[in-house]
Design a protein around this motif. Structure first.
Motif, PDB file in Angstrom:
ATOM      1  N   GLY A  34      -0.295  -6.254  -5.078  1.00 55.41           N
ATOM      2  CA  GLY A  34       0.798  -6.098  -4.247  1.00 55.41           C
ATOM      3  C   GLY A  34       2.185  -5.622  -4.699  1.00 55.41           C
ATOM      4  O   GLY A  34       2.961  -5.457  -4.503  1.00 55.41           O
ATOM      5  N   ILE A  35       1.502  -3.283  -4.633  1.00 54.41           N
ATOM      6  CA  ILE A  35       2.360  -2.645  -5.029  1.00 54.41           C
ATOM      7  C   ILE A  35       2.196  -1.928  -4.430  1.00 54.41           C
ATOM      8  O   ILE A  35       0.598  -1.896  -3.935  1.00 54.41           O
ATOM      9  CB  ILE A  35       3.169  -2.228  -6.706  1.00 54.41           C
ATOM     10  CG1 ILE A  35       3.186  -3.373  -7.555  1.00 54.41           C
ATOM     11  CG2 ILE A  35       3.843  -0.802  -6.770  1.00 54.41           C
ATOM     12  CD1 ILE A  35       3.269  -2.713  -8.922  1.00 54.41           C
ATOM     13  N   ASN A  36       2.706  -0.680  -3.641  1.00 60.85           N
ATOM     14  CA  ASN A  36       2.513  -0.171  -2.608  1.00 60.85           C
ATOM     15  C   ASN A  36       2.567   1.240  -3.138  1.00 60.85           C
ATOM     16  O   ASN A  36       2.062   1.749  -4.627  1.00 60.85           O
ATOM     17  CB  ASN A  36       3.567   0.489  -1.484  1.00 60.85           C
ATOM     18  CG  ASN A  36       4.952   1.198  -2.267  1.00 60.85           C
ATOM     19  OD1 ASN A  36       4.572   2.271  -3.312  1.00 60.85           O
ATOM     20  ND2 ASN A  36       5.850   0.917  -2.885  1.00 60.85           N
ATOM     21  N   ILE A  37       0.909   1.480  -2.733  1.00 58.15           N
ATOM     22  CA  ILE A  37       0.619   3.047  -2.697  1.00 58.15           C
ATOM     23  C   ILE A  37       1.433   3.909  -3.181  1.00 58.15           C
ATOM     24  O   ILE A  37       1.088   4.618  -4.478  1.00 58.15           O
ATOM     25  CB  ILE A  37      -0.838   3.385  -2.499  1.00 58.15           C
ATOM     26  CG1 ILE A  37      -0.366   3.656  -0.692  1.00 58.15           C
ATOM     27  CG2 ILE A  37      -1.538   1.971  -1.269  1.00 58.15           C
ATOM     28  CD1 ILE A  37      -1.194   4.421   0.033  1.00 58.15           C
ATOM     29  N   VAL A  38       2.374   4.329  -3.052  1.00 52.60           N
ATOM     30  CA  VAL A  38       3.627   4.944  -3.474  1.00 52.60           C
ATOM     31  C   VAL A  38       3.506   5.426  -5.021  1.00 52.60           C
ATOM     32  O   VAL A  38       3.527   5.873  -5.805  1.00 52.60           O
ATOM     33  CB  VAL A  38       4.231   5.781  -2.509  1.00 52.60           C
ATOM     34  CG1 VAL A  38       5.641   6.875  -3.060  1.00 52.60           C
ATOM     35  CG2 VAL A  38       3.773   5.877  -1.456  1.00 52.60           C
TER      36      VAL A  38
END
Length: 98
Positions: A20-24
């Motif tokens: 649930g967190i962006n890949i960056v």
């Protein structure tokens, strides 16, 4: 906004569905190369057995195609160096309890 910032901004729209967190912010984006005719991105996964690798790579490719229409987009999945929680942003580490 320069092209490198534009690429990272586009990649922030790609959310790891299991975490649930962006890949960056997860530290999965290792390298972004932007040339007049193409964009090349090297990304990794948190584990080599990640079942979501194809969908995450496809989502990264689509996000970059929207940001850079007309350019060839290549997303390479790499395993070196191995990912570690140290690569995450401070906010991601806090959110995940690292």
């Amino acid at each position: 906004m320069d092209d490198n910032a534009k690429a990272y901004d586009a990649l922030r729209s790609v959310i790891d569905p299991e975490i649930g967190i962006n890949i960056v912010d997860l530290g999965l984006v290792y390298e972004v190369t932007i040339k007049p005719e193409y964009v090349l991105v090297n990304i990794t996964m948190t584990t080599q057995g990640c079942p979501m690798h194809e969908s995450i790579c496809d989502a990264a490719r689509r996000a970059l195609q929207l940001a850079f229409p007309g350019l060839e987009i290549t997303v390479h999945l790499v395993w070196e160096p191995a990912w570690s929680p140290d690569r995450m942003s401070a906010s991601a580490r806090e959110r995940l309890g690292y």
